[in-house]
Design a protein around this motif. Structure first.
Motif, mmCIF file in Angstrom:
data_model
loop_
_atom_site.group_PDB
_atom_site.id
_atom_site.type_symbol
_atom_site.label_atom_id
_atom_site.label_comp_id
_atom_site.label_asym_id
_atom_site.label_seq_id
_atom_site.Cartn_x
_atom_site.Cartn_y
_atom_site.Cartn_z
ATOM 1 N N GLU A 120 0.828 -1.196 0.000
ATOM 2 C CA GLU A 120 0.000 0.000 0.000
ATOM 3 C C GLU A 120 0.871 1.259 0.000
ATOM 4 O OE1 GLU A 120 -3.509 -0.010 2.389
ATOM 5 O OE2 GLU A 120 -3.342 -2.151 2.811
ATOM 6 N N GLN A 121 1.035 1.820 -1.184
ATOM 7 C CA GLN A 121 1.797 3.052 -1.394
ATOM 8 C C GLN A 121 3.263 2.920 -0.988
ATOM 9 O OE1 GLN A 121 -0.679 6.837 -0.965
ATOM 10 N NE2 GLN A 121 -1.369 5.685 0.836
ATOM 11 N N GLU A 122 3.790 1.711 -1.018
ATOM 12 C CA GLU A 122 5.170 1.483 -0.596
ATOM 13 C C GLU A 122 6.174 1.657 -1.732
ATOM 14 O OE1 GLU A 122 5.275 -2.288 1.631
ATOM 15 O OE2 GLU A 122 3.123 -1.954 1.949
ATOM 16 N N ALA A 123 5.698 1.556 -2.981
ATOM 17 C CA ALA A 123 6.571 1.761 -4.134
ATOM 18 C C ALA A 123 6.245 3.058 -4.855
ATOM 19 C CB ALA A 123 6.457 0.589 -5.109
ATOM 20 N N ALA A 124 4.986 3.470 -4.800
ATOM 21 C CA ALA A 124 4.556 4.711 -5.451
ATOM 22 C C ALA A 124 3.377 5.275 -4.684
ATOM 23 C CB ALA A 124 4.172 4.449 -6.906
ATOM 24 N N LEU A 125 3.390 6.551 -4.433
ATOM 25 C CA LEU A 125 2.312 7.182 -3.688
ATOM 26 C C LEU A 125 1.012 7.105 -4.484
ATOM 27 C CD1 LEU A 125 4.119 10.374 -2.328
ATOM 28 C CD2 LEU A 125 3.570 8.268 -1.084
ATOM 29 N N GLY A 126 -0.070 6.810 -3.776
ATOM 30 C CA GLY A 126 -1.376 6.749 -4.407
ATOM 31 C C GLY A 126 -1.679 5.446 -5.100
ATOM 32 N N VAL A 127 -0.800 4.450 -4.968
ATOM 33 C CA VAL A 127 -0.986 3.163 -5.644
ATOM 34 C C VAL A 127 -0.884 2.018 -4.645
ATOM 35 C CG1 VAL A 127 -0.137 1.598 -7.436
ATOM 36 C CG2 VAL A 127 -0.018 4.066 -7.781
ATOM 37 N N SER A 128 -1.818 1.078 -4.742
ATOM 38 C CA SER A 128 -1.782 -0.122 -3.911
ATOM 39 C C SER A 128 -1.769 -1.354 -4.806
ATOM 40 C CB SER A 128 -2.992 -0.164 -2.969
ATOM 41 O OG SER A 128 -2.931 0.892 -2.028
ATOM 42 N N CYS A 129 -1.410 -2.486 -4.224
ATOM 43 C CA CYS A 129 -1.150 -3.672 -5.038
ATOM 44 C C CYS A 129 -1.443 -4.945 -4.254
ATOM 45 C CB CYS A 129 0.311 -3.622 -5.474
ATOM 46 S SG CYS A 129 0.948 -5.135 -6.200
ATOM 47 N N ILE A 130 -1.883 -5.968 -4.980
ATOM 48 C CA ILE A 130 -2.017 -7.322 -4.429
ATOM 49 C C ILE A 130 -1.207 -8.248 -5.318
ATOM 50 C CG2 ILE A 130 -3.546 -9.219 -3.831
ATOM 51 C CD1 ILE A 130 -5.792 -7.285 -3.481
ATOM 52 N N ALA A 131 -0.408 -9.134 -4.712
ATOM 53 C CA ALA A 131 0.432 -10.054 -5.471
ATOM 54 C C ALA A 131 0.318 -11.464 -4.916
ATOM 55 C CB ALA A 131 1.893 -9.598 -5.431
ATOM 56 N N ALA A 132 0.647 -12.436 -5.758
ATOM 57 C CA ALA A 132 0.639 -13.834 -5.342
ATOM 58 C C ALA A 132 1.827 -14.548 -5.976
ATOM 59 C CB ALA A 132 -0.662 -14.519 -5.755
ATOM 60 N N PRO A 133 2.428 -15.485 -5.251
ATOM 61 C CA PRO A 133 3.579 -16.206 -5.792
ATOM 62 C C PRO A 133 3.170 -17.250 -6.818
ATOM 63 C CG PRO A 133 3.005 -17.081 -3.643
ATOM 64 C CD PRO A 133 2.103 -15.900 -3.871
ATOM 65 N N VAL A 134 4.093 -17.550 -7.704
ATOM 66 C CA VAL A 134 3.920 -18.593 -8.712
ATOM 67 C C VAL A 134 4.943 -19.682 -8.425
ATOM 68 C CG1 VAL A 134 4.099 -19.152 -11.163
ATOM 69 C CG2 VAL A 134 3.078 -16.977 -10.439
ATOM 70 N N PHE A 135 4.487 -20.916 -8.331
ATOM 71 C CA PHE A 135 5.355 -22.019 -7.943
ATOM 72 C C PHE A 135 5.612 -22.974 -9.106
ATOM 73 C CE2 PHE A 135 3.316 -20.628 -4.035
ATOM 74 C CZ PHE A 135 4.382 -20.573 -3.152
ATOM 75 N N ALA A 136 6.801 -23.589 -9.075
ATOM 76 C CA ALA A 136 7.158 -24.661 -10.000
ATOM 77 C C ALA A 136 8.065 -25.608 -9.240
ATOM 78 C CB ALA A 136 7.852 -24.125 -11.238
ATOM 79 N N GLY A 137 7.635 -26.835 -9.055
ATOM 80 C CA GLY A 137 8.437 -27.787 -8.308
ATOM 81 C C GLY A 137 8.599 -27.426 -6.851
ATOM 82 N N GLY A 138 7.610 -26.785 -6.272
ATOM 83 C CA GLY A 138 7.674 -26.430 -4.862
ATOM 84 C C GLY A 138 8.445 -25.164 -4.566
ATOM 85 N N THR A 139 8.986 -24.517 -5.595
ATOM 86 C CA THR A 139 9.774 -23.300 -5.421
ATOM 87 C C THR A 139 9.052 -22.113 -6.047
ATOM 88 O OG1 THR A 139 11.836 -24.569 -5.510
ATOM 89 C CG2 THR A 139 11.990 -22.205 -5.904
#
Length: 240
Positions: free
Chosen positions: A183-202
């Motif tokens: 929440e506004q940690e990389a750019a002011l006024g912008v928030s984000c949701i992210a999720a990891p992508v796995f392959a072989g447990g990594t």
């Protein structure tokens, strides 16, 4: 000479440049005559571009980066899921991978009203200041976390997390929920949701959706992000 050339190329952060020779010499720590000679060679190779007295990174570097097999294959596999995520949210979406203590962006899709973000394809940002980066950090093992916490945490905005205890707690929450919030940690006024992508447990990558703070609705965005990440993970495991 290759090491010195690398020092010059590494002077250009995602939001930096173009630079004059004097600035390149200061940033690289190399003598100005050396920078002048190497910059001319890099321009001839297409790795730098010159406009008057200023230098910027050349298009040839992007071409070379796109030839890296692992990243190229990952990007191609991810594109259908990124496009689906964009269609579902109509917001800016990213695909990133970890390189050292930074996240490198392999793809970014946005509509006509593009957000003013520091992220760009081929560019990098600190892991701890981005949703994609925190998703990767949370699932990359204790050794990487220890390396991150061994130095002061970087800050891109006043909202960036610089307190180690708070970041540790944040990473623990990500490990439980499978979602990273920024929440506004990389750019002011912008928030984000992210999720990891796995392959072989990594965790090999992470994808995200970034929106203006005024219309940030996690409950609506989170399912789409999670679905895209799970779909890409299954695809990388050969399940699709």
């Amino acid at each position: 000479m290759l090491e010195k050339a690398a020092l010059i190329l590494e002077c250009f952060p995602p939001t930096g440049g173009p630079y004059r020779l004097t600035e390149l010499a200061e940033r690289s720590g190399l003598p100005k005559p050396t920078v002048h000679r190497l910059a001319a060679d890099l321009v001839a190779l297409g790795w730098l571009e010159r406009s008057g007295a200023h230098y910027r990174l050349g298009a040839k570097l992007f071409e070379l980066g796109s030839l890296v097999p692992h990243r190229r294959d990952l990007r191609e596999a991810a594109l259908p899921f990124l496009q689906d995520l964009f269609e579902a949210t109509r917001e800016t979406v990213h695909l990133g991978v970890r390189e050292g203590l930074e996240v490198v962006y392999l793809e970014r899709i946005h509509g006509h009203e593009a957000l003013q973000l520091p992220s760009r394809i081929g560019g990098s940002l600190p892991l701890t200041c981005t949703g994609v980066g925190k998703a990767l950090l949370a699932f990359s093992g204790a050794e990487l976390a220890d390396e991150v916490f061994s130095s002061p945490l970087p800050s891109l905005t006043p909202y960036s997390i610089t307190d180690p205890a708070r970041l540790r707690m944040t990473l623990e929450k990500i490990q439980v929920s499978g979602l990273a919030y920024e929440e506004q940690e990389a750019a002011l006024g912008v928030s984000c949701i992210a999720a990891p992508v796995f392959a072989g447990g990594t965790a090999v990558a992470a994808l995200s959706v970034a929106v203006p703070r005024s219309r940030f609705r996690p409950a609506q965005l989170a399912p789409a992000v999670r679905t895209a990440a799970l779909g890409l993970s299954r695809s990388l495991r050969g399940g699709v």
